[in-house]
Design a protein around this motif. Sequence first.
Motif, PDB file in Angstrom:
ATOM      1  N   TRP A 164       0.835  -1.194   0.000  1.00 18.27           N
ATOM      2  CA  TRP A 164       0.000   0.000   0.000  1.00 18.27           C
ATOM      3  C   TRP A 164       0.876   1.253   0.000  1.00 18.27           C
ATOM      4  N   LYS A 165       0.278   2.356  -0.351  1.00 20.82           N
ATOM      5  CA  LYS A 165       1.011   3.621  -0.393  1.00 20.82           C
ATOM      6  C   LYS A 165       1.486   4.007   1.005  1.00 20.82           C
ATOM      7  N   ALA A 166       2.523   4.843   1.034  1.00 18.76           N
ATOM      8  CA  ALA A 166       3.141   5.208   2.312  1.00 18.76           C
ATOM      9  C   ALA A 166       2.147   5.831   3.273  1.00 18.76           C
ATOM     10  N   GLU A 167       1.236   6.662   2.752  1.00 19.63           N
ATOM     11  CA  GLU A 167       0.282   7.327   3.637  1.00 19.63           C
ATOM     12  C   GLU A 167      -0.780   6.376   4.186  1.00 19.63           C
ATOM     13  N   GLN A 168      -0.871   5.162   3.625  1.00 25.79           N
ATOM     14  CA  GLN A 168      -1.836   4.174   4.114  1.00 25.79           C
ATOM     15  C   GLN A 168      -1.239   3.229   5.153  1.00 25.79           C
ATOM     16  N   CYS A 169       0.060   3.360   5.415  1.00 28.38           N
ATOM     17  CA  CYS A 169       0.729   2.515   6.402  1.00 28.38           C
ATOM     18  C   CYS A 169       0.566   3.099   7.809  1.00 28.38           C
ATOM     19  N   LEU A 170       0.919   2.294   8.799  1.00 28.05           N
ATOM     20  CA  LEU A 170       0.956   2.749  10.189  1.00 28.05           C
ATOM     21  C   LEU A 170       2.404   3.061  10.536  1.00 28.05           C
ATOM     22  N   ASP A 171       2.684   4.307  10.856  1.00 32.03           N
ATOM     23  CA  ASP A 171       4.051   4.741  11.117  1.00 32.03           C
ATOM     24  C   ASP A 171       4.283   4.973  12.602  1.00 32.03           C
ATOM     25  N   ASP A 172       5.564   4.907  12.971  1.00 26.27           N
ATOM     26  CA  ASP A 172       5.995   5.156  14.346  1.00 26.27           C
ATOM     27  C   ASP A 172       5.418   4.133  15.318  1.00 26.27           C
ATOM     28  N   VAL A 173       5.334   2.890  14.857  1.00 20.37           N
ATOM     29  CA  VAL A 173       4.908   1.780  15.724  1.00 20.37           C
ATOM     30  C   VAL A 173       6.159   1.070  16.229  1.00 20.37           C
ATOM     31  N   ARG A 174       6.361   1.057  17.516  1.00 17.54           N
ATOM     32  CA  ARG A 174       7.568   0.443  18.091  1.00 17.54           C
ATOM     33  C   ARG A 174       7.354  -1.061  18.242  1.00 17.54           C
ATOM     34  N   VAL A 175       7.598  -1.786  17.178  1.00 18.78           N
ATOM     35  CA  VAL A 175       7.380  -3.233  17.176  1.00 18.78           C
ATOM     36  C   VAL A 175       8.315  -3.898  18.185  1.00 18.78           C
ATOM     37  N   THR A 176       7.790  -4.877  18.903  1.00 13.00           N
ATOM     38  CA  THR A 176       8.558  -5.556  19.943  1.00 13.00           C
ATOM     39  C   THR A 176       9.868  -6.137  19.414  1.00 13.00           C
ATOM     40  N   ARG A 177      10.855  -6.221  20.304  1.00 18.44           N
ATOM     41  CA  ARG A 177      12.152  -6.797  19.953  1.00 18.44           C
ATOM     42  C   ARG A 177      12.346  -8.196  20.534  1.00 18.44           C
ATOM     43  N   VAL A 178      11.282  -8.795  21.047  1.00 17.70           N
ATOM     44  CA  VAL A 178      11.425 -10.140  21.607  1.00 17.70           C
ATOM     45  C   VAL A 178      11.890 -11.106  20.519  1.00 17.70           C
ATOM     46  N   THR A 179      12.653 -12.098  20.906  1.00 18.12           N
ATOM     47  CA  THR A 179      13.233 -13.034  19.942  1.00 18.12           C
ATOM     48  C   THR A 179      12.334 -14.227  19.661  1.00 18.12           C
ATOM     49  N   TRP A 180      11.116 -14.225  20.173  1.00 17.37           N
ATOM     50  CA  TRP A 180      10.207 -15.349  19.955  1.00 17.37           C
ATOM     51  C   TRP A 180       9.864 -15.468  18.475  1.00 17.37           C
ATOM     52  N   GLU A 181       9.880 -16.716  17.957  1.00 17.03           N
ATOM     53  CA  GLU A 181       9.654 -16.946  16.527  1.00 17.03           C
ATOM     54  C   GLU A 181       8.163 -17.035  16.215  1.00 17.03           C
ATOM     55  N   GLY A 182       7.449 -15.953  16.408  1.00 16.28           N
ATOM     56  CA  GLY A 182       6.021 -15.903  16.103  1.00 16.28           C
ATOM     57  C   GLY A 182       5.713 -14.752  15.169  1.00 16.28           C
ATOM     58  N   PRO A 183       4.469 -14.651  14.718  1.00 14.66           N
ATOM     59  CA  PRO A 183       4.114 -13.587  13.770  1.00 14.66           C
ATOM     60  C   PRO A 183       4.068 -12.199  14.392  1.00 14.66           C
ATOM     61  N   LEU A 184       3.824 -12.107  15.729  1.00 16.32           N
ATOM     62  CA  LEU A 184       3.829 -10.842  16.473  1.00 16.32           C
ATOM     63  C   LEU A 184       2.714  -9.886  16.046  1.00 16.32           C
ATOM     64  N   CYS A 185       1.775 -10.366  15.254  1.00 17.82           N
ATOM     65  CA  CYS A 185       0.714  -9.513  14.726  1.00 17.82           C
ATOM     66  C   CYS A 185      -0.489 -10.386  14.383  1.00 17.82           C
ATOM     67  N   ALA A 186      -1.688  -9.814  14.493  1.00 20.09           N
ATOM     68  CA  ALA A 186      -2.911 -10.534  14.115  1.00 20.09           C
ATOM     69  C   ALA A 186      -3.917  -9.511  13.609  1.00 20.09           C
ATOM     70  N   ALA A 187      -4.709  -9.911  12.593  1.00 26.14           N
ATOM     71  CA  ALA A 187      -5.666  -8.983  11.987  1.00 26.14           C
ATOM     72  C   ALA A 187      -6.988  -9.692  11.746  1.00 26.14           C
ATOM     73  N   ASN A 188      -8.087  -8.939  11.861  1.00 23.10           N
ATOM     74  CA  ASN A 188      -9.420  -9.435  11.513  1.00 23.10           C
ATOM     75  C   ASN A 188     -10.173  -8.308  10.814  1.00 23.10           C
TER      76      ASN A 188
END
Length: 492
Positions: free
Chosen positions: A21-45
Amino acid sequence: MSFRRGVVRQSKFRHVFAQAWKAEQCLDDVRVTRVTWEGPLCAANPKFVAVIVEASGGGAFLVLPLSKSGRVDQATPTVCGHAAPVLDVQWCPHDDNVIASASEDCTVKVWQIPDGGLTAPLTEAAVTLEGHSKRVGIVAWHPTTLNILLTAGCDNLLCVWDVGTGELVYQLPDAHPDLIYSVSWNKEGSAICTTCKDKALRVIDPRRGTVLKVREKAHEGTRPMRAVFLSDGKILTTGFSRMSERQLALWDPMDMSEPMAVQEMDTSNGVLLPFYDPDTNMVYLCGKGDCTIRYFEITDESPYVHFLSLYSSKEPQRGAGFLSKRGVDVNKCEIARFYKLHERKVEPISMTVPRKSDLFQVDLYPDTAGLEPSLVPEDWIAGQDAPPILVSLSGGYTAPPSKNTLRDTVKVRPKLPLQSPDSPVTTPTFEDTDVLQPAQEVKAASDRAKQEEDPLCDLLAEVKALRALVLAQGQRIDLLEKQLARIEDGDV
């Protein structure tokens, strides 16, 4: 990378293309976790996207409306009730306002998100599930039964909960000798497949507490494997070869002596996260730290796994959320959407089949699983199974408003006594239980209150719970009699 491209195969998904998607349609300045767990770290509905973020002094995740775009203010409220970092989040398939989270604080919490998103930090969970002794890294909702949630922790323990009562109904302490990497329900929710640090792929019946099938060394490499059940009952796994090449394999649970197909892709340390779409029978592979998303089609004819194409970008992904089919834009022939996690950004990526017609494309959008559950918990516990209830996407899908049934109905009960590890079957003990009703039965809080006060309703509830107990105990007695017969015959 070497993929065989022989005779051109006919498929409506051969020309699927991915577009960010275009840059203005993204979510910016989201501090995504730095945990090393091998998971998706995100979910959407269809209503929200949830992203695990950095948090000081505990664990937190963002929940934002799907329509949200642009910069996310640092003062944006989060779900922040965990005492340690959050490792996994999953939306309930039967209520778009309910989400479960697993954390390093050894708990699993279930949250009720108001329509429109959070207006203040959410610290009080609707339900807190406590049964693991080490951090919990996996949550997986039952695909067809209301309020059944499976959790897996670093204590090598699988737990099955009835979220409606807060009770632990099944516990599998001996199925895995080491860390559990992934868990996936089959289509009806009668079995699960798991991958483990011991390199084994297992098929498990959670109600009996028995391992049905085991494939040792499904992938030879030491890096984490992952597995997903396909709609036809086959299992797809991702892992590593002995030479650290990343692999994709397809298995038939009836005979796991050899894989039906194996594809080797490249040499990389990034764990491949598989996302499966049962409506198109496509699998998307997102590698942690990769700049690409590969996608494949699974068919019934050899070679079974067909590489379609890949999406490539300049920035690597920290994780990815896969939008449920009810949320895609059918007017643009969008068949899948990812929410790709960067270090400080969430970028939507659409998978689209190019079509000239503006009409609804029936072949691209078969009826898909809807919100209505097929079973209530006591029916599933009593041994019943049912396929998901399907809905049409013709004309698009509109997510219904929240009924706020979870917080209103949950009554946490004392935890059930657990069986000893040497017990052959883990069987729950039922008390008078209040179960969340399917959405179509929930009409108004006042009517429900009157029913609960009616002695006749109480009596009927007791009879129903007793019936479920009798059925469950009957199954257990039958299994014990079979085991006793085997012992008397000298088979054991």
